[in-house]
Design a protein around this motif. Structure first.
Motif, mmCIF file in Angstrom:
data_model
loop_
_atom_site.group_PDB
_atom_site.id
_atom_site.type_symbol
_atom_site.label_atom_id
_atom_site.label_comp_id
_atom_site.label_asym_id
_atom_site.label_seq_id
_atom_site.Cartn_x
_atom_site.Cartn_y
_atom_site.Cartn_z
ATOM 1 N N ILE A 660 0.868 -1.187 0.000
ATOM 2 C CA ILE A 660 0.000 0.000 0.000
ATOM 3 C C ILE A 660 0.894 1.223 0.000
ATOM 4 O O ILE A 660 1.739 1.383 0.897
ATOM 5 C CB ILE A 660 -0.933 0.004 1.221
ATOM 6 C CG1 ILE A 660 -1.884 -1.194 1.151
ATOM 7 C CG2 ILE A 660 -1.712 1.309 1.301
ATOM 8 C CD1 ILE A 660 -2.795 -1.308 2.354
ATOM 9 N N PRO A 661 0.765 2.108 -1.014
ATOM 10 C CA PRO A 661 1.658 3.273 -1.065
ATOM 11 C C PRO A 661 1.412 4.205 0.116
ATOM 12 O O PRO A 661 0.299 4.334 0.635
ATOM 13 C CB PRO A 661 1.288 3.945 -2.397
ATOM 14 C CG PRO A 661 0.588 2.884 -3.190
ATOM 15 C CD PRO A 661 -0.113 2.022 -2.188
ATOM 16 N N GLY A 662 2.477 4.879 0.539
ATOM 17 C CA GLY A 662 2.348 5.921 1.541
ATOM 18 C C GLY A 662 1.997 7.253 0.881
ATOM 19 O O GLY A 662 1.909 7.372 -0.354
ATOM 20 N N ASP A 663 1.790 8.290 1.702
ATOM 21 C CA ASP A 663 1.476 9.618 1.189
ATOM 22 C C ASP A 663 2.648 10.139 0.351
ATOM 23 O O ASP A 663 3.809 10.042 0.746
ATOM 24 C CB ASP A 663 1.211 10.555 2.362
ATOM 25 C CG ASP A 663 0.557 11.862 1.923
ATOM 26 O OD1 ASP A 663 0.726 12.229 0.736
ATOM 27 O OD2 ASP A 663 -0.086 12.509 2.754
ATOM 28 N N ASP A 664 2.339 10.689 -0.847
ATOM 29 C CA ASP A 664 3.420 11.196 -1.699
ATOM 30 C C ASP A 664 3.890 12.582 -1.279
ATOM 31 O O ASP A 664 4.863 13.105 -1.840
ATOM 32 C CB ASP A 664 2.994 11.205 -3.162
ATOM 33 C CG ASP A 664 1.806 12.132 -3.423
ATOM 34 O OD1 ASP A 664 1.398 12.871 -2.497
ATOM 35 O OD2 ASP A 664 1.290 12.136 -4.554
ATOM 36 N N ASN A 665 3.213 13.211 -0.292
ATOM 37 C CA ASN A 665 3.609 14.525 0.224
ATOM 38 C C ASN A 665 3.761 15.554 -0.894
ATOM 39 O O ASN A 665 4.759 16.263 -1.002
ATOM 40 C CB ASN A 665 4.902 14.411 1.047
ATOM 41 C CG ASN A 665 4.688 13.664 2.340
ATOM 42 O OD1 ASN A 665 3.651 13.806 2.977
ATOM 43 N ND2 ASN A 665 5.648 12.831 2.712
ATOM 44 N N ASN A 666 2.729 15.601 -1.756
ATOM 45 C CA ASN A 666 2.568 16.629 -2.795
ATOM 46 C C ASN A 666 3.609 16.526 -3.910
ATOM 47 O O ASN A 666 3.800 17.477 -4.664
ATOM 48 C CB ASN A 666 2.614 18.037 -2.185
ATOM 49 C CG ASN A 666 1.647 18.192 -1.031
ATOM 50 O OD1 ASN A 666 0.472 17.828 -1.148
ATOM 51 N ND2 ASN A 666 2.144 18.666 0.104
ATOM 52 N N SER A 667 4.280 15.399 -4.033
ATOM 53 C CA SER A 667 5.199 15.156 -5.146
ATOM 54 C C SER A 667 4.952 13.735 -5.623
ATOM 55 O O SER A 667 5.222 12.781 -4.894
ATOM 56 C CB SER A 667 6.654 15.343 -4.717
ATOM 57 O OG SER A 667 7.526 15.070 -5.796
ATOM 58 N N PRO A 668 4.440 13.525 -6.826
ATOM 59 C CA PRO A 668 4.047 12.174 -7.274
ATOM 60 C C PRO A 668 5.207 11.190 -7.177
ATOM 61 O O PRO A 668 6.363 11.513 -7.460
ATOM 62 C CB PRO A 668 3.622 12.396 -8.725
ATOM 63 C CG PRO A 668 3.281 13.841 -8.805
ATOM 64 C CD PRO A 668 4.167 14.550 -7.850
ATOM 65 N N ILE A 669 4.875 9.977 -6.763
ATOM 66 C CA ILE A 669 5.877 8.908 -6.678
ATOM 67 C C ILE A 669 6.239 8.466 -8.089
ATOM 68 O O ILE A 669 5.370 8.115 -8.891
ATOM 69 C CB ILE A 669 5.345 7.741 -5.837
ATOM 70 C CG1 ILE A 669 5.102 8.212 -4.393
ATOM 71 C CG2 ILE A 669 6.311 6.558 -5.866
ATOM 72 C CD1 ILE A 669 4.451 7.166 -3.513
ATOM 73 N N THR A 670 7.530 8.493 -8.393
ATOM 74 C CA THR A 670 8.003 8.143 -9.740
ATOM 75 C C THR A 670 8.493 6.710 -9.835
ATOM 76 O O THR A 670 8.553 6.152 -10.929
ATOM 77 C CB THR A 670 9.146 9.078 -10.157
ATOM 78 O OG1 THR A 670 10.218 8.972 -9.190
ATOM 79 C CG2 THR A 670 8.667 10.522 -10.206
ATOM 80 N N GLU A 671 8.846 6.100 -8.692
ATOM 81 C CA GLU A 671 9.487 4.785 -8.769
ATOM 82 C C GLU A 671 9.406 4.098 -7.423
ATOM 83 O O GLU A 671 9.410 4.749 -6.383
ATOM 84 C CB GLU A 671 10.948 4.958 -9.190
ATOM 85 C CG GLU A 671 11.708 3.666 -9.420
ATOM 86 C CD GLU A 671 13.145 3.958 -9.843
ATOM 87 O OE1 GLU A 671 13.541 3.507 -10.923
ATOM 88 O OE2 GLU A 671 13.861 4.627 -9.073
ATOM 89 N N TYR A 672 9.283 2.781 -7.484
ATOM 90 C CA TYR A 672 9.396 1.954 -6.291
ATOM 91 C C TYR A 672 10.619 1.055 -6.445
ATOM 92 O O TYR A 672 10.813 0.428 -7.497
ATOM 93 C CB TYR A 672 8.159 1.084 -6.078
ATOM 94 C CG TYR A 672 6.940 1.862 -5.625
ATOM 95 C CD1 TYR A 672 6.806 2.285 -4.305
ATOM 96 C CD2 TYR A 672 5.918 2.175 -6.519
ATOM 97 C CE1 TYR A 672 5.694 2.993 -3.895
ATOM 98 C CE2 TYR A 672 4.799 2.876 -6.118
ATOM 99 C CZ TYR A 672 4.695 3.297 -4.806
ATOM 100 O OH TYR A 672 3.608 4.005 -4.400
ATOM 101 N N VAL A 673 11.428 0.989 -5.412
ATOM 102 C CA VAL A 673 12.608 0.128 -5.401
ATOM 103 C C VAL A 673 12.337 -1.010 -4.422
ATOM 104 O O VAL A 673 12.070 -0.769 -3.241
ATOM 105 C CB VAL A 673 13.876 0.898 -4.982
ATOM 106 C CG1 VAL A 673 15.080 -0.042 -4.949
ATOM 107 C CG2 VAL A 673 14.125 2.057 -5.937
ATOM 108 N N VAL A 674 12.390 -2.237 -4.927
ATOM 109 C CA VAL A 674 12.195 -3.427 -4.092
ATOM 110 C C VAL A 674 13.565 -3.978 -3.735
ATOM 111 O O VAL A 674 14.406 -4.209 -4.609
ATOM 112 C CB VAL A 674 11.357 -4.485 -4.822
ATOM 113 C CG1 VAL A 674 11.227 -5.738 -3.961
ATOM 114 C CG2 VAL A 674 9.986 -3.933 -5.163
ATOM 115 N N GLN A 675 13.800 -4.158 -2.444
ATOM 116 C CA GLN A 675 15.058 -4.719 -1.956
ATOM 117 C C GLN A 675 14.787 -6.049 -1.268
ATOM 118 O O GLN A 675 13.672 -6.304 -0.800
ATOM 119 C CB GLN A 675 15.732 -3.759 -0.975
ATOM 120 C CG GLN A 675 16.149 -2.434 -1.587
ATOM 121 C CD GLN A 675 16.829 -1.529 -0.573
ATOM 122 O OE1 GLN A 675 16.510 -1.559 0.616
ATOM 123 N NE2 GLN A 675 17.757 -0.715 -1.039
#
Length: 1190
Positions: A660-675
């Motif tokens: 579940i994504p967290g709040d983007d804090n007014n800047s759209p999320i561009t990428e998710y990094v899976v570790q």
């Protein structure tokens, strides 16, 4: 979407190997053969006293063997004991206690004998012990009283159990005791406090022992602590104080060892077991423990730190791990160390275990029993369970230490031989029979089988056979051509043919032919190659709104001769195709998407030989209104961390991760990094696995076999990265054979008679299975001898007893419990080097100049280098100088000439010196013998710079220069040359040159003016020329220094100047005249207006302020007002005044020009007059007198 990795082996019913790939050929059970032990209990057999006792012993043979036992080396009559029975067709003993009896009565050493008419096989000597879990002795424990900050040991002393119990500490309320670097449990079970704190009283301490077989836990009476402290109250602020000990009044102490005692100890460990070293220290603050090995590094691949660094565990020790280890305990008060000398001994271990010997009448053979250990084990041979010395003599048998040689064997030579090798730490017992048979070749598998395999897979065709003499096996394809072996084919000892990668042209009929002197036998296998099943257009992840239509594609390519079946799964369960769904050959359509359609969809395309699958994830969105952009103007920040990670679609080589994504804090999320993190090789270290676009919250992750994965997700926007999410649950993939081999394989000698083979171990994601190990093979390169091999669990192996510096072919192959990796590449390594045996000859020296020579020599023969020729090296030293009484350093220096060179240049020599020189050959081991010593002399050169060149300026007229002789004259000094010139800023005067004799070391320069500075350059000379020069400058003039200091320091110098004396005399004369005029005017009396001469009005206390004038009295004997008096030189001095000529200038600065001329000017000291008021008469001041005359 996702696709699993294809299986490494093609599917075929014929691939199951009836015999091990590299195993020995076994006798079919329908033929006569001696007994062979197939199953037995472990050597140290500990049993539960509550159960019946089983001592296993099973064997095979033809005829079927009979069994009997010995107990404590005496015959054990099973029939006489009603509790003891033997299983049918087996030698396994069963001791039944249901009707009573004590198991302890049957403890002892048992050995099983399996016998038929061809021989007797023996089991190991099985030591039977009954598990014991004695009760803890009752004891009353007084409270333990201890001062806060002192060390404390709570002893456990558990009752001796068999096996030893597991110890752990808890409170009497069964709460575990929290352990850290201050409080921890030792390996002996005791609880150690490095220092006691008052909060340690908050609980009691009870030692618990858990016994394995009885599954019981026994608890010792608890210890109660009473801590004497300077702060009896429980102050949490002190507990969290940054310097807790000083805040509580606890004295700080240097570390001392609680365990082990003293400064040194020793420990013996057996090869292959774990070495555990322990150091527990007390001190305030709590000491830190660090571990080191003298003369080397800790073995990083085997060393593990435990118990908060207080214990060092080295797994599977070998002889290389012996040596001295030391632990260092340190805190801010100091440090101490304890040295532990580790000796590695070894129970016997196999170098070459004897194997069954199958011979035809008249053949020769041998049994080899080769083992190693420390101490060196002894070897004892037996035949049919009896010592070989007491057996009937056999002229066809010869014993040579660890080898029995058979010549011209006959049917009567059949027997079972035992090899027992032992030392003080253990023993090994091996059975190997000698079977003498006359059997023509026979095939052991069904004939004319059809094998269908998938293209590009690795495949193995089996052809189990038997015969005596052992037949020779060859494979042919389509009944013609040469024997198949090499290249893409490999034939194993047991007859299996491996095809490393199936191609279309490999299709056909394969024939295996086994031949010996009694005949031949053959079998055929028909191989058909099929195209793989592949999904070439896979379903893709989709996001759809409720009520829309979604189509998931799944287009498949397969072999037309195989029947294809396409099925669908939803969330890994069979998908029910209802009215809203339509399944076609290449797609699945869902009409009117609903929320229940949310999930994963798997397309499975399968034939009877293989399958392929692909997954996609469908996300169903609820109807939402488009929000306004009212937050666009808010400040941007990094996104919040993702949350609620979930693993679904768990497959063999893939998994779907959803978050579940967290709040983007007014800047759209561009990428998710899976570790990901794994807990076997690098626990706690996170690695990047994959990246996904910011618009998704789910992705399929491709996984490696046999890795215990844990995942986390990081969100990224234009501001930066979020904190990592909380980790997901763990998921372990199933294992598979390795698909790669270790890299950076090297073979290098560390001694003259060995070669150390090293490689970079594989990481967790390439191990693919448990018990990752490496098969190391090596052989001499020139001889093409058979490969030697050994299995290694670390990252190095040392080959011993090698010739000096010979090339070896090396292969390192990865293997785990699921199989071997691909065939490794061959690497060339070299055994160890020895020192060169020869020195360069015919060394010639030619002097090039005063500091360099050229060398020329003859090369040495390559066989004398005994290693890799690194360089020729010239050792040279300065024997003496041609100058008398000049001490020189005779330190040896060297010049290196890399490679196989025959000439070189040695430079940076000292001129005018006698030198000696020797040449050596250098390889990786070191220097060879030295050549004959050559002597040469360097000619005269130019000297080094004069030493300690000093420039002094005692006054403004002269500059004094001093220097010492050069450190290295490099010849006979002929004198010194001095060049100097005056400079002022950027202006430089004419350069002057002075020459001096060799003995001159001083010179004085007369300054042309007191302002300019001088730059001096001095060099020494020999007959060759001038040497290195040294340059210094004269000190800066006074006006460039600090102003006040300059004025003060130069008073004496200025006072000696003629122009200054004349100027002072003129000023004194002028002042004298003014004083005379002043006194004349005063003697007349009268009033003289002076108000207009002053800028400040008179004060109210002024007695003559009515008309603005002073009334000068004509009383000559009346002292001057304000205490002024006339000095002897006619000037006026103020008593106790700090007034000076500086007061009448410009603040004490700029009183003199650069040439020393006076530029000061008398001015009215208004500030001083305004503050002094009537303390002094204006008429008494020479300056005011001048104003009065104006």
């Amino acid at each position: 979407m996702a696709r699993p990795q294809p299986p490494p082996w093609g599917h075929t019913a014929f691939l199951l190997c009836l015999l091990g790939i590299g195993g020995a050929i076994e006798i079919p059970m329908d033929l006569p053969q001696p007994p062979t032990i197939t199953k037995q209990s472990v050597k140290d057999h500990i049993v539960d006293p509550r159960d019946n006792i089983l001592i296993e012993c099973e064997a095979k043979g033809n005829p079927a063997p009979s069994f009997h036992w010995t107990r404590n080396s005496r015959f054990f009559n099973v029939a006489k004991d009603p509790r003891v029975s033997m299983r049918r067709r087996s030698g396994t003993l069963v001791i039944d206690f249901r009707s009573g009896g004590r198991p302890e009565e049957y403890e002892g050493e048992y050995q099983c004998f399996a016998r038929n008419k061809f021989g007797t096989a023996l089991s190991n000597r099985i030591r039977l012990q009954v598990s014991k879990s004695p009760l803890w002795p009752k004891e009353n424990l007084d409270p333990v009283v201890v001062q806060e900050g002192a060390p404390l040991t709570l002893q456990c002393n558990p009752p001796p159990g068999l096996p030893s119990p597991v110890i752990f500490w808890m409170s009497s309320s069964m709460e575990p005791i929290t352990q850290d670097k201050r409080v921890s449990q030792g390996h002996n079970g005791d609880l150690y406090f490095s220092n006691v704190l008052v909060q340690d009283m908050q609980t009691d301490y009870s030692c618990n022992a858990r016994f394995h077989f009885t599954h019981t836990i026994q608890q010792k009476n608890p210890f109660t602590l009473k801590v004497l402290t300077n702060h009896p109250y429980n102050d949490s602020s002190l507990r969290n104080h940054p310097d807790m000990y000083s805040a509580r009044g606890v004295a700080e102490r240097t570390p001392s060892f609680m365990y082990p005692q003293g400064t040194s100890s020793s420990q013996m460990v057996l090869r292959g077991t774990d070495l555990l070293l322990e150091c527990i220290a007390s001190g305030v603050p709590t000491p830190d423990i660090a571990w080191y090995k003298k003369g080397g590094d800790l073995p990083s691949d085997k060393a593990k730190f435990e118990n908060f660094n207080k214990a060092l565990r080295i797994t599977s020790v070998s002889e290389e791990d012996s040596g001295e280890y030391f632990c260092l305990a340190s805190n801010k008060m100091g440090s101490i160390r304890h040295t532990i000398s580790v000796r590695v001994k070894a129970a016997p271990y196999w170098l070459e275990e004897p194997k069954n010997l199958i011979l035809a009448p008249g053949e020769d053979g041998r049994l080899v029993c080769r083992a190693n250990g420390n101490p060196k084990p002894t070897v004892q041979w037996m035949v049919n369970g009896e010592p070989l010395q007491s057996a009937p003599p056999n002229p066809n048998r010869e014993v040579a230490g660890d080898t029995i040689i058979f010549r011209d064997t006959q049917i009567s030579s059949r027997a079972v031989y035992q090899c027992n090798t032992s030392n003080e730490h253990g023993y090994l017992l091996a059975n190997a029979f000698v079977s003498v048979l006359d059997v023509p070749p026979r095939m052991l598998s069904p004939r004319n089988q059809l094998i269908r395999v998938i293209l590009y897979n690795r495949t193995r065709l089996d052809c189990p056979f038997f015969g005596s003499p052992i037949p020779t096996l060859r494979w042919f394809k389509n009944g013609q051509g040469s024997n198949l072996d090499g290249g893409n084919y490999h034939v194993y000892e047991n007859g299996s043919l491996e095809i490393k990668m199936i191609r279309k042209e490999d299709q056909g009929i394969y024939t295996c032919v086994a031949t010996n002197i009694l005949g031949k036998a053959e079998n055929q296998v028909r191989l058909e190659v099929k195209d793989p099943t592949r999904i070439f257009r896979m379903p893709e992840d989709q996001t759809a709104k409720r009520g829309t239509t979604v189509q998931l594609e799944c287009r498949v390519k397969h072999d037309p001769s195989l029947k294809l079946t396409v099925s669908w799964l939803k969330d890994d369960e069979p998908l029910y195709i209802g009215n809203r769904m339509k399944k076609e050959d290449d797609s699945l359509t869902i009409f009117g998407v609903a929320e229940r359609d949310h999930g994963s969809y798997t397309c499975i395309a399968s034939t009877e030989l293989d399958q392929d699958l692909a997954k996609a994830y469908l996300t169903v969105l609820a109807d939402q209104t488009t929000p306004t952009n009212r937050l666009a103007a808010l400040p941007k920040g990094r996104p919040d961390r993702p949350r609620d990670l979930e693993l679904t679609d768990l497959a063999e080589r893939s998994v779907r991760l959803t978050w579940i994504p967290g709040d983007d804090n007014n800047s759209p999320i561009t990428e998710y990094v899976v570790q990901f993190e794994e807990d076997q090789f690098q626990p706690g270290i996170w690695h990047d696995h994959s990246k996904f676009p910011g618009g998704v919250n789910s992705g399929v992750l491709q996984l490696s076999p046999y890795v215990n994965y844990q995942f986390r997700v990081i969100a990224v926007n234009e501001v930066g990265s979020s904190h990592p999410s909380l980790p997901s649950e763990r998921y372990r993939t199933s294992g598979a054979p390795p698909e790669s081999n270790p890299g950076d394989v090297k073979g290098e000698g560390t001694r003259k008679n060995n070669m150390e083979i090293t490689w970079t171990p594989m990481n967790a994601t390439s191990a693919f299975g448990p018990n990752l190990r490496y098969i190391v093979r090596w052989r001499r390169r020139e001889t093409r001898e058979t490969w030697n091999n050994v299995t290694v669990w670390g990252s190095r192996y040392v080959v011993g007893q090698t010739p000096v510096y010979v090339p070896y072919e090396i292969r390192v192959q990865a293997e785990n419990d699921f199989g071997k990796g691909p065939e490794p590449d061959t690497v060339i390594g070299y055994s160890g080097e020895d020192y060169p045996r020869a020195a360069p000859t015919d060394v010639k020296v030619r002097v090039l100049n005063s500091t360099a020579i050229s060398l020329q020599w003859n090369r040495v023969y390559s066989d004398t280098v005994q290693g890799q020729l690194r360089e020729y090296r010239a050792y040279y030293w300065r024997e003496s100088s041609l100058l008398k009484n000049l001490w020189v350093s005779q330190k040896r220096q060297h010049a290196s000439f890399s490679g196989d060179r025959l000439r070189g240049v040695v430079s940076r020599l000292f001129p005018y010196s006698n030198y000696k020189l020797e040449m050596v050959v250098v390889n990786g081991r070191g220097d060879g013998p030295r050549s004959e010593t050559k002597e040469f002399t360097t000619p005269e050169g130019v000297p080094s710079a004069p030493r300690r060149f000093r420039v002094r300026q005692p006054n403004l007229q002269t500059i004094t220069l001093e220097w010492d002789h050069p450190e290295h004259p490099n010849g006979i000094l002929t004198g010194y040359s001095l060049r100097y010139a005056a400079f002022n800023g950027t202006k430089v005067g004419k350069q002057m040159v002075e020459n001096f004799s060799p003995n001159d070391t001083k010179f004085t320069v007369q300054r042309a003016d007191p302002v300019s500075r001088y730059r001096f350059t001095l060099s020494a000379r020999t007959q060759v020329g001038a040497g290195e020069a040294v340059t210094e400058e004269s000190p800066a003039p006074p006006n460039e220094a600090t102003p006040t200091a300059a004025y003060t320091n130069n008073q004496a110098d200025i006072a000696t100047q003629g122009w200054f004396i004349g100027l002072m005399c003129a000023i004194a004369l002028l002042v004298l005249i003014l004083l005379i005029v002043c006194f004349i005017k005063r003697s007349r009396g009268g009033k003289y207006p002076v108000r207009e001469k002053k800028d400040v009005p008179l004060g109210p206390e002024d007695p003559k302020e009515e008309d603005g004038s002073f009334d000068y009295s004509d009383e000559d004997n009346k002292p001057l007002q304000g205490g002024s008096q006339t000095s002897l030189d006619g000037t006026i001095k103020q008593q106790e005044s700090d007034d000076s000529l500086v007061d009448y200038g410009e603040g004490g600065e700029g009183q003199f020009n650069e040439d020393g001329s006076f530029i000061g000017q008398y001015t009215v000291k208004k500030d001083k007059e305004e503050t002094e008021g009537n303390e002094s008469s204006e008429a008494t001041s020479p300056v005011n007198a001048i104003y009065s005359l104006a």
